[in-house]
Design a protein around this motif. Structure first.
Motif, PDB file in Angstrom:
ATOM      1  N   LEU A 168       0.829  -1.205   0.000  1.00 31.35           N
ATOM      2  CA  LEU A 168       0.000   0.000   0.000  1.00 31.35           C
ATOM      3  C   LEU A 168       0.863   1.253   0.000  1.00 31.35           C
TER       4      LEU A 168
ATOM      5  N   ILE B  29      -7.974  -7.821   8.663  1.00 33.77           N
ATOM      6  CA  ILE B  29      -8.172  -7.880   7.212  1.00 33.77           C
ATOM      7  C   ILE B  29      -9.000  -6.688   6.743  1.00 33.77           C
ATOM      8  N   VAL B  30     -10.066  -6.389   7.503  1.00 31.66           N
ATOM      9  CA  VAL B  30     -10.890  -5.234   7.134  1.00 31.66           C
ATOM     10  C   VAL B  30     -10.044  -3.957   7.186  1.00 31.66           C
ATOM     11  N   LEU B  32      -6.902  -3.664   6.557  1.00 33.48           N
ATOM     12  CA  LEU B  32      -6.100  -3.571   5.333  1.00 33.48           C
ATOM     13  C   LEU B  32      -6.967  -3.116   4.161  1.00 33.48           C
ATOM     14  N   GLY B  36      -6.498   0.110   2.034  1.00 27.93           N
ATOM     15  CA  GLY B  36      -6.422   0.000   0.580  1.00 27.93           C
ATOM     16  C   GLY B  36      -7.303   1.032  -0.096  1.00 27.93           C
ATOM     17  N   ILE B  83      -6.980  -5.065  -8.238  1.00 23.90           N
ATOM     18  CA  ILE B  83      -5.953  -5.862  -7.568  1.00 23.90           C
ATOM     19  C   ILE B  83      -6.262  -5.968  -6.082  1.00 23.90           C
ATOM     20  N   PHE B  85      -9.078  -5.773  -4.647  1.00 26.76           N
ATOM     21  CA  PHE B  85     -10.236  -6.636  -4.421  1.00 26.76           C
ATOM     22  C   PHE B  85      -9.834  -8.106  -4.494  1.00 26.76           C
ATOM     23  N   ALA B  86      -9.013  -8.437  -5.481  1.00 22.31           N
ATOM     24  CA  ALA B  86      -8.563  -9.826  -5.601  1.00 22.31           C
ATOM     25  C   ALA B  86      -7.810 -10.248  -4.344  1.00 22.31           C
ATOM     26  N   LEU B  87      -6.966  -9.359  -3.838  1.00 24.23           N
ATOM     27  CA  LEU B  87      -6.212  -9.695  -2.637  1.00 24.23           C
ATOM     28  C   LEU B  87      -7.122  -9.786  -1.423  1.00 24.23           C
ATOM     29  N   LEU B  88      -8.145  -8.912  -1.388  1.00 23.94           N
ATOM     30  CA  LEU B  88      -9.071  -8.932  -0.264  1.00 23.94           C
ATOM     31  C   LEU B  88      -9.831 -10.256  -0.224  1.00 23.94           C
ATOM     32  N   CYS B  89     -10.275 -10.717  -1.395  1.00 21.03           N
ATOM     33  CA  CYS B  89     -10.969 -12.010  -1.443  1.00 21.03           C
ATOM     34  C   CYS B  89     -10.068 -13.096  -0.883  1.00 21.03           C
ATOM     35  N   PHE B  90      -8.818 -13.098  -1.345  1.00 26.69           N
ATOM     36  CA  PHE B  90      -7.885 -14.107  -0.855  1.00 26.69           C
ATOM     37  C   PHE B  90      -7.736 -14.004   0.652  1.00 26.69           C
ATOM     38  N   ALA B  91      -7.572 -12.772   1.125  1.00 24.65           N
ATOM     39  CA  ALA B  91      -7.335 -12.578   2.550  1.00 24.65           C
ATOM     40  C   ALA B  91      -8.530 -13.025   3.386  1.00 24.65           C
ATOM     41  N   LEU B  92      -9.741 -12.724   2.896  1.00 30.24           N
ATOM     42  CA  LEU B  92     -10.930 -13.143   3.656  1.00 30.24           C
ATOM     43  C   LEU B  92     -10.978 -14.664   3.767  1.00 30.24           C
ATOM     44  N   VAL B  93     -10.665 -15.331   2.676  1.00 32.45           N
ATOM     45  CA  VAL B  93     -10.669 -16.795   2.707  1.00 32.45           C
ATOM     46  C   VAL B  93      -9.555 -17.315   3.613  1.00 32.45           C
ATOM     47  N   LEU B  94      -8.391 -16.673   3.514  1.00 32.79           N
ATOM     48  CA  LEU B  94      -7.267 -17.096   4.363  1.00 32.79           C
ATOM     49  C   LEU B  94      -7.639 -16.948   5.837  1.00 32.79           C
TER      50      LEU B  94
ATOM     51  N   TYR C 651     -16.117 -17.481  10.151  1.00 34.87           N
ATOM     52  CA  TYR C 651     -15.445 -16.774  11.238  1.00 34.87           C
ATOM     53  C   TYR C 651     -16.166 -16.987  12.567  1.00 34.87           C
ATOM     54  N   SER C 732      -5.228 -15.064  -7.931  1.00 37.22           N
ATOM     55  CA  SER C 732      -5.804 -15.011  -6.592  1.00 37.22           C
ATOM     56  C   SER C 732      -6.703 -16.225  -6.348  1.00 37.22           C
ATOM     57  N   LEU C 739      -7.100 -23.345   0.171  1.00 35.08           N
ATOM     58  CA  LEU C 739      -7.843 -22.845   1.331  1.00 35.08           C
ATOM     59  C   LEU C 739      -9.329 -23.134   1.171  1.00 35.08           C
TER      60      LEU C 739
ATOM     61  N   TYR D 124     -14.414 -18.135  -6.394  1.00 31.72           N
ATOM     62  CA  TYR D 124     -14.535 -17.857  -4.959  1.00 31.72           C
ATOM     63  C   TYR D 124     -15.959 -18.118  -4.489  1.00 31.72           C
TER      64      TYR D 124
END
Lengths: 488, 128, 749, 136
Positions: A168, B29-30, B32, B36, B83, B85-94, C651, C732, C739, D124
């Motif tokens: 960021l 995560i939120v 970040l 973002g 980008i 958003f794609a990372l956020l989706c990944f992070a939420l799943v992680l 969660y 992604s 996961l 997803y």
């Protein structure tokens, strides 16, 4: 097209391997073919650069600085070749690696990582650079969670949480630099940054940009993500990630300070030098603490980043040449050490030095290979590590930075401390569980993997014994873009 | 650049940092994600927006009017949004995976990869 | 030692390997007879770094070479007998050959880097040799200790050499020696010399680095005889001697060398009295001898140069055989403890003979070259008026040397045999011939000094160019005999007779051990482990919030450092956008969303609040001429609702824990907010460069055939960004697959 | 099953087609007016998600050209291919070509974006919807 190859070949390979979900064998062959093609393309690119000088392409045939530019000079072409070589080695090694089996995602992610890495070396546009760093981030995250265990997920999370701050920051800094200069292209930025009305105010944002890359490089104290996560990766992947990732960011710092934002105030370079020293020491202390081979090596990455940054902070052609040589050496040696750690694990059954041993008797050849790479990491002549370290030391002393040079020497001793720990505990000490005869029979090592390590060791040996052409090469490469700072 | 936008971005950044420093996986995560969004706004604001005219060439015209918004930062922000958003989706799943698999909501108790030390000077042994 | 199994292991004995040093020795002798010194070779290697394969052999180098190859020949013969039971002897011989080559390189290298290269190579080969019996913990510890101490010194030396090279503007040793006097006023010189001396002192086991040498006795005896008495430990002496002509006149140099040499010689002599292990006694006395050599180099007189070389030569000729004797005894009896060894002369007559003759030389008694050396040393000391304290010290040192000679040569062979007769046997000829041969060689030099004279004089002249014509034959008059050896011999005899009693008495010294350098080394290692643990546990504690806090704090403070060291402009300007009310609403949404996200207590609420930040930005985009962005942001937030709705159940349903606002988090958040604000204000004062925007606006329709310039940029002008972007999107999903599969499987135990 | 949910199930398919049509329209008009591959892709994702939630994942999968991951990867591949077309004519990568009737490689590129977004995000959604049934 030679310039696009290092980006497109792995990207296409990634797409193809991702589509071949049900054909394990075909996936492996496509992946290897892609790696070979990448290697060939990288060699072609290097030859083209050596014959014709800097190669540049304006994508979409739009004039610069409006379109996006990819460019290769001697330094980046050589680093792309190294990336390709490493990718090929790792893919070959990973072929039948037990830790990394049955993972459909591994090949596409590895190729994605290769594509992103090559693109970072070739990018000549600030925002484009950011995009490739993002691709790298997501590919690495994917590689982290491949194993699907709790520790993998945790490592990915820690890696993600901290690196995201850097990402960021990078984005924000890129935006603000665009806002201040109106440009994204490197050459245009170099021109813009020298305008008198901007020269004084732009560094505020350049510092932020550099901080973002320092985080990605693992400089003190921004490295916490690295030792928190790296050791959970399967060895072949760890070799690529550990060998390459942080060095990409160092390369960018070198490129930005040497080629783009050349008018950075001297006090900031001085600060970078001290940061480099602290990074060196901090990394090597972390390595001294650990007993897990992977974690020792991971912390050594941090320490070596310190050396690389030191050369940049010296802000001279000689310093930049030292950093470049060190970069070549370090990418090879670090990757090779991780690969050797994998073989040690396969032969001794553990990564922790307290649970392993007897490898000297059981695997004398592996011991020799380890010794070579370890001595190279320590910087004992005539190994590759010495030349880079000597170039940095000589320049530091010549500039009167005795403390920096002294720290580099002292850190060498501490590196020796932890490398000799691995040797004494892992190779010399009898195995705590098996007799030495038994250890030999424990597991046959995968032959391809062994051959890869031997090949990389040969490359390290050549770099060590015949450094002259390489030293000349980096001196030529850095002289091409590193301005005579005395003039500024 | 409008002061009000600068203030709003700064407050969003501060709130994002607070969330990022939280001990909760989800909040982090939120956080970040909020950071973002704020960063995207910084990039957007960097071009000093102010006008209302979109960067679309009107029918009949051959080029953008001088008062039109700068299209380049918009394109950059669009890329960054996607980008992110794609990372956020990944992070939420992680995060979901971490919580479900390890039953741990507290980011400070993720100790599978980095177990706490018990020996005075030596690190714990990692069982692979 | 692993001599439990006394049957010879199969395979070659490698006796033929002795031909390697022998042929090198013969080559040297042939060369000396045909060509005048010095010899030069210079082949470029890494010219860019100032490194060439520059070799220069002068008298000193030739003497060292003669020792390395001459003693080496006999060591190889000895090793082939000593290692007859060792199945891994092939490895040992390989490393031994490597070591020999490294030594040859080190004493002939003229280039500084080349010297360092071979220097480090001797450290590494020594490490491998000392740790040869690596299944024993003490061998591992000793080898690592030797490695860390000598390589640590080596690294310091590298720093010193680089400094010297930069001061003198040359990378050759001979160049530095030539430039030496001109450097005297350079403020860097003391630092450079201290660094170089650190290398020399560690290598030659000078106080306070003397402790590694006795511990290195866990090496097989041929290694001890070769590395730790005859050659490697003399490398530091060699370097000091080599540099002496350049810095001889410096008081600093003199004080360092004489001081350290004297302390080393005395302290090691005292410590020798404390040992019971024959090899360790010899090692201590070697350290003492090395101290004497350092002291001699430090003496300013020209005669001192001759004394150094003579003593070095003599020492190699008696100490190597004595080590071999110790090895033979160990081999024959299985012990090296002098308390258990008596009357071995009947069982081991040849070993006894070698021991007596070597002992004579060590004691400096007539009939040996040691006597000649002692004579020259006495002359040298007399020439240069040294402190009385130092002369007293040397008397003590010599006396102990005599006592040690007595212990090693006389005591263990005389008296009644303590061990059962049938257990003790004479060793094989390959272990007998070498010590005998070397001691006979030493005696030959005494009787026919002409054999060694030219070499020693040449060596002495490389250290002390001003040395006149001297004869090395010792004067055999009673007066000189008495003055040179009489008193010391007497004290030495007393020491020998009182050895056991002194040993007891010195036990009281044990309590000081924990303050000694050896203990300091251990404490340093422990300290390092503790510091490393402390450092790593504080930085790498595994707590994510701590990592993030540290990272943010570092970024903010470093960013502030940058801000303070660059020019920044801060002027608040008031400019209103076209639709200020809409902007205000959007910003209000944004702020409200962000604030709510930071305070709300259920996940769904936090998520919705964060969505407000997105919607707020979307509204802003809409009223700032960015409909594409607005649409995108709306669409993203909408799809995010779908994704979040399906991911949130994982969660859990429990409300979020309330987290009290920590001061550190508050400070960081405020600092970040203020920092961003300042940066934006700074930016708002800069002029806008619309060059790119203007070009895009002009070209979009004309050349890229699109009216929506933003979209044209995305798919055409900057399509590569977009390619990367969709790659990120696709990857992604790929990255998340394991996961997602894990979530689908449900809770895995 | 309540009448309302029956209604929902019956209207799901038409709704999906409408959304998909809108998505394609947004995709195509993007070059000249606000819109484009990404926004279009997101609309398609919305449609597919609707279908998956109401009618189940298999139904949604049937109405998609490819399974999510292949679709996303094909999207990336299409974008690369569109760029290579120009390279065949000796022009730099990503130089777009136009035919006389207004078709161009730009559209192929934007279609790649569309597919990549559609594929990745439905991947997803489907997996999460599926996993949602096992969620505690």
């Amino acid at each position: 097209m030679l310039l696009l190859g290092p980006l497109l070949i792995p990207l296409i390979t990634a797409v193809l391997t991702a589509l071949l979900t049900r054909h394990e064998r075909a996936r492996r062959y496509v992946s290897l073919a892609g790696a070979v093609a990448l290697l060939a393309c990288a060699i072609g690119l290097l030859l083209a650069v050596m014959q014709e000088g800097r190669q540049s392409v304006a994508l979409g045939n739009w004039p610069l600085p409006y379109g996006i530019e990819l460019a290769a000079d001697a330094l980046s072409a050589a680093l792309v070749l190294l990336t390709a070589l490493l990718g090929f080695a790792v893919l070959l090694y990973a072929g039948r690696w037990q830790e990394a089996r049955d993972t459909a995602g591994m090949y596409p992610l590895l190729h994605g990582l290769l594509a992103a890495s090559s693109a970072v070396f070739l990018a000549a546009d600030l925002f484009n650079l950011y995009v490739w760093f993002e691709l790298m981030l997501i590919a690495v995250l994917g590689l982290f969670v491949l194993g699907g265990g709790q520790r993998h997920a945790e490592a990915a999370f820690k890696y993600f949480a901290v690196s995201m701050l850097g990402t960021l920051l990078m984005l924000g800094a890129v935006g603000m630099i665009y806002g201040a200069t109106g440009h994204l292209n490197f050459s245009a930025l170099r021109m813009a940054a020298q305008q008198p009305e901007l020269a004084g105010v732009l560094p505020v944002y350049v510092v932020l940009l550099l901080l973002a890359f320092l985080l990605k490089a693992g400089a003190f104290p921004l490295f916490t993500w690295l030792p928190a996560s790296y050791h959970t990766l399967p060895t072949p992947i760890l070799a690529l990630v550990g060998g390459l990732l942080t060095k990409l960011a160092v390369y960018v710092v070198l490129r930005l300070l040497g080629d783009v934002f050349v008018a950075i105030p001297g006090v900031l370079l001085e600060a970078l030098g001290w940061l480099a020293v602290v990074t060196m020491v901090s990394g090597v202390l972390g390595a001294a603490y650990h007993w897990d081979v992977r974690r020792i090596l991971a912390f050594h990455i941090v320490s070596q980043i310190g050396y690389l940054l030191l050369g940049i902070a010296l802000a001279s052609p000689a310093g930049a040449a030292g950093t470049s040589f060190f970069l070549f050496h370090n990418i090879l040696v670090k990757a090779n050490l991780f690969l050797i750690a994998g073989l040690m694990w396969a032969a001794a059954g553990h990564h922790d030095l307290r649970r392993m041993g007897g490898l000297y008797r059981a695997r004398p050849f592996l011991a020799v290979l380890f010794l070579l790479s370890a001595l190279s990491l320590v910087g004992v002549p005539p190994t590759s590590g010495f030349w880079g370290k000597f170039m940095l030391l000589r320049e530091a002393f010549a500039q009167g930075h005795f403390v920096w040079g002294g720290a580099a020497l002292a850190v060498g001793l501490l590196t020796l401390y932890s490398m000799s720990k691995i040797w004494v505990e892992g190779f010399w000490k009898p195995h705590p569980n098996y007799s030495s005869d038994h250890a030999a029979a424990l597991a046959p090592l995968p032959r391809t993997a062994y051959a890869v390590v031997a090949g990389l060791s040969l490359a390290i040996l050549i770099l060590g014994l015949f450094p002259q052409p390489f030293v000349q090469y980096v001196e030529m490469a850095t002289a091409a873009f590193w301005p005579a700072r005395g003039m500024l | 650049m409008s002061l009000i936008l600068m203030l709003a971005i700064s407050i969003a950044v501060a709130a994002g940092v607070l969330l990022v420093l939280s001990r909760d996986v989800f909040r982090l995560i939120v956080g970040l994600a909020v950071l973002g969004s704020a960063t995207n706004l910084i990039v957007f604001a960097a071009a000093r927006p102010g006008g209302l005219i979109p960067a679309v060439i009107e029918a009949g015209a051959t080029q953008l009017p001088a008062a039109a918004a700068n299209p380049l930062p918009q394109a950059l922000v669009l890329t960054a949004i996607v980008i992110g958003f794609a990372l956020l989706c990944f992070a939420l799943v992680l995060g979901a995976y971490l919580v479900r698999q390890g039953g741990q909501q507290n980011v400070d108790r993720l100790a599978a990869a980095e177990p706490a030390a018990t020996d005075p000077v030596k690190p714990p042994v990692l069982e692979q | 030692m692993s001599h439990a199994n006394h049957s010879e292991a199969g395979g070659p004995t490698y006796l033929w390997l002795a031909a390697v040093p022998l042929s090198l020795f013969l080559l040297l002798v042939w060369g000396l007879s045909r060509h005048d010194l010095p010899w030069h070779v210079d082949t470029p290697w890494v010219p860019s770094l100032g490194l060439s394969l520059a070799f220069r052999i002068d008298g000193l180098g030739a003497l060292m070479l003669a020792l390395i190859t001459g003693i080496g020949t006999w060591v190889f013969v000895y090793a082939s007998g000593y290692l007859a039971h060792e199945p891994r002897r092939g490895q040992l011989f390989t490393v031994l050959i490597l070591f020999m080559l490294a030594m040859i390189g080190a004493v002939t290298a003229d280039n500084l880097l080349l010297l360092f290269l071979f220097w480090e190579l001797t450290s590494i080969t020594s490490f491998l040799l000392v740790g040869f019996n690596h299944e024993q913990a003490e061998a591992r510890a000793a080898s690592r200790q030797a490695l860390l101490v000598t390589m640590g010194g080596g690294l310091a030396m590298l720093g010193g050499l680089v400094l010297l090279g930069q001061m003198a503007g040359t990378w050759t040793l001979s160049g530095i020696v030539a430039a030496g006097p001109t450097l005297a006023n350079d403020p860097r010189l003391p630092y450079a010399l201290v660094l170089v001396l650190l290398g020399a002192f560690t290598k030659s086991a000078q106080f306070p680095f003397h402790f590694w040498l006795p511990n290195a006795m866990s090496a097989p005896t041929p290694v001890s005889a070769y590395l730790h008495s005859a050659t490697m430990v003399k490398l530091g002496i060699y370097l000091m001697a080599r540099l002496d002509p350049a810095f001889n006149d410096l008081l600093f140099w003199e004080v360092m060398l004489i001081g350290s040499g004297t302390v080393t010689a005395v302290w090691a002599a005292v410590l020798a009295l404390r040992e019971r292990d024959l090899k360790r006694i010899l090692a201590r006395s070697t350290v003492s001898a090395l101290g004497t050599m350092t002291l001699l180099i430090g003496l300013p007189s020209a005669g001192a140069g001759l004394a150094v070389v003579a003593f070095m030569f003599a020492h190699a000729l008696y100490k190597a055989p004595l080590f071999m004797v110790a090895g033979n005894i160990d081999h024959a009896t299985g012990t090296r403890n002098i308390g258990q060894l008596m009357g071995l002369r009947r069982a081991m007559p040849w070993t006894a003979a070698a021991a007596v003759l070597a002992g004579l030389s060590m004691a400096g008694l007539p009939l040996s070259f040691g006597f000649v050396a002692k004579d020259i040393i006495a002359v040298a000391k007399a020439e240069s008026e040294i402190f009385t304290l130092v002369s007293y010290a040397t008397v003590l040192v010599n006396a102990v040397a005599i006592a040690v000679a007595g212990v090693a040569a006389v005591r263990v062979f005389w008296g009644p045999l303590e061990l059962p007769r049938n257990q003790v046997h004479e060793v094989s000829w390959r272990m007998l011939l070498p010590p005998l041969a070397i001691v006979f060689l030493g005696m030959e030099f005494e009787f026919f000094p002409a054999l060694a004279d030219p070499l020693l004089l040449a060596a002495a002249r490389s250290i002390a160019p001003g040395l006149g014509e001297v004869s090395l034959s010792a004067a055999y008059d009673l007066e000189a005999l008495l003055s040179a050896t009489g008193i010391t011999a007497l004290i030495g005899l007393l020491f020998f007779l009182a050895w056991d009693r002194m040993h007891e008495a010195l036990h009281t010294l044990n309590r000081f051990d924990r303050y000694g350098p050896a203990a300091l080394y251990d404490r340093l290692l422990h300290g390092l482990a503790r510091i490393a643990a402390w450092h790593t546990r504080h930085l790498q504690h595994g707590r994510v919030s701590g990592y993030l806090q540290l990272t943010l704090a570092a970024l903010l403070s470093m960013g502030m450092f940058g801000w303070l060291h660059t020019n920044s402009r801060l002027e608040l300007t008031w400019d209103w956008p076209d639709h200020a009310w809409a902007w205000a609403v959007a910003c209000l949404l944004l702020v409200a969303g962000a604030a709510a996200a930071a305070t709300l207590r259920t996940r769904i609420a936090v998520l919705m609040a964060s969505g407000l930040v997105g919607y707020g930005s979307a509204v802003l985009f809409l009223f700032a001429g960015a409909p594409d962005l607005a649409l995108t942001q709306f669409a993203v937030e909408t799809v995010l609702v779908v994704v979040a709705a399906s991911v949130l159940p994982h969660y859990g349903t429990a409300p979020l824990q309330q987290e009290p606002l920590r001061a550190s988090s508050g400070v960081l958040a405020a600092a970040a907010g203020i920092g961003v604000f300042l940066l934006l204000v700074h930016l708002s004062n800069l002029p806008v460069n619309g060059e790119l925007a203007e070009w895009f606006g002009r070209t979009s329709l004309a050349e890229a055939r699109g009216r929506n310039v933003v979209n044209v940029i995305i798919v055409d002008f900057r399509a590569l960004d977009t390619l990367g972007e969709i790659a990120v999107v696709a990857f992604s999903l790929l990255a998340a697959l394991p996961l997602l599969a894990g979530l689908r499987k449900g809770r895995v135990p | 099953m309540t009448p309302r949910s029956t209604l929902l199930m019956q209207s799901a398919r038409p709704l999906y087609w409408m959304l998909l049509a809108a998505a394609l329209w947004i995709l195509l008009r993007g070059h000249n007016e606000p819109g484009g591959g990404f926004i279009g892709g997101l609309l398609a994702v919305a449609g597919s998600s609707l279908l998956a939630i109401i009618l189940g994942i298999p139904a949604a999968l049937r109405l998609q050209p490819l399974a999510p991951l292949p679709l996303a990867m094909v999207g990336v591949g299409l974008a690369v291919l569109s760029g290579l077309a120009g390279a065949l004519h000796g022009l730099p990568f990503l130089t777009h070509l136009w035919t006389g009737i207004g078709l161009s490689t730009v559209m192929l590129f934007d279609l790649g974006v569309f597919f990549a977004v559609w594929g990745a995000l439905t991947g997803y959604v489907y997996a999460l919807v599926d996993a949602g049934e096992t969620a505690p």
